[in-house]
Write a protein that holds these residues in place. Structure first.
Motif, PDB file in Angstrom:
ATOM      1  N   GLN A  64       0.676  -1.249   0.026  1.00 47.47           N
ATOM      2  CA  GLN A  64      -0.058   0.043  -0.134  1.00 47.47           C
ATOM      3  C   GLN A  64       0.679   1.217   0.090  1.00 47.47           C
ATOM      4  OE1 GLN A  64      -2.632   0.242   3.279  1.00 47.47           O
ATOM      5  NE2 GLN A  64      -4.193   1.729   2.222  1.00 47.47           N
ATOM      6  N   LYS A  65       2.103   0.991   0.693  1.00 50.95           N
ATOM      7  CA  LYS A  65       2.904   2.555   0.753  1.00 50.95           C
ATOM      8  C   LYS A  65       3.735   2.485  -0.441  1.00 50.95           C
ATOM      9  CE  LYS A  65       3.501   1.860   5.438  1.00 50.95           C
ATOM     10  NZ  LYS A  65       4.319   1.471   7.007  1.00 50.95           N
ATOM     11  N   THR A  66       3.788   1.437  -1.178  1.00 52.08           N
ATOM     12  CA  THR A  66       5.197   1.394  -2.485  1.00 52.08           C
ATOM     13  C   THR A  66       4.134   1.524  -3.743  1.00 52.08           C
ATOM     14  OG1 THR A  66       4.976  -1.012  -2.625  1.00 52.08           O
ATOM     15  CG2 THR A  66       6.834   0.204  -1.337  1.00 52.08           C
ATOM     16  N   LEU A  67       3.032   0.981  -3.916  1.00 50.16           N
ATOM     17  CA  LEU A  67       2.265   0.873  -5.144  1.00 50.16           C
ATOM     18  C   LEU A  67       1.263   2.264  -5.301  1.00 50.16           C
ATOM     19  CD1 LEU A  67       0.849  -2.751  -5.211  1.00 50.16           C
ATOM     20  CD2 LEU A  67       2.774  -1.431  -6.609  1.00 50.16           C
ATOM     21  N   PRO A  68       0.920   2.929  -6.191  1.00 51.10           N
ATOM     22  CA  PRO A  68      -0.076   3.755  -6.603  1.00 51.10           C
ATOM     23  C   PRO A  68      -1.323   3.315  -6.031  1.00 51.10           C
ATOM     24  CG  PRO A  68       1.196   3.372  -8.582  1.00 51.10           C
ATOM     25  CD  PRO A  68       1.619   2.437  -7.752  1.00 51.10           C
TER      26      PRO A  68
END
Length: 141
Positions: free
Chosen positions: A109-113
């Motif tokens: 969730q933090k790394t993907l758009p």
């Protein structure tokens, strides 16, 4: 040299193999559903190779870890290349076999758009169903 009996046995075996091949080729050609089955088999094989993922035996931790790492890597590569569907499919497989899916989802969730993460979350139930179906299928075999 070679004795006549050995030569006779070799010729007999060779003719039996050729006869076996001819018989089953004739049976295959006379089957009315052969082409339909062949097309279906090729279609399934193409879909499996497109997905590129065969769920391993989940009782073997080493295979599961290798599969998990492979799926994460493939998912990241496909997302970087612009193939959203393929990348999400592989990441969903990784989340499905992960021992701690909540932690992995929080990292993703933090790394993907946001829109990609939303598609991943939508895909998870179907991937989970596929894995549970494969597990139950393997158990009944």
């Amino acid at each position: 040299m070679i004795s006549k009996t050995a030569m006779g046995i070799a010729v007999g075996i060779a003719s039996a193999v050729v006869g076996y091949c001819i018989y089953f080729d004739k049976q295959r050609r006379n089957d009315p559903d052969f082409k339909k089955k062949l097309r279906e088999r090729r279609k399934n094989k193409k879909q499996a190779s497109k997905c590129g993922s065969e769920i391993p035996d989940l009782t073997d931790p080493e295979l599961v870890q290798k599969f998990f790492l492979q799926e994460v890597q493939l998912g990241e590569e496909l997302l970087a290349a612009g193939d959203l569907d393929g990348g999400i499919e592989h990441l969903a497989n990784a989340v499905a076999v992960c021992g701690q899916p909540r932690e992995l989802l929080s990292v993703l969730q933090k790394t993907l758009p946001p829109q990609v993460f939303h598609l991943l979350v939508q895909r998870l139930p179907s991937v989970g169903n596929v894995i549970t179906n494969r597990i139950s299928f393997k158990l009944t075999d």
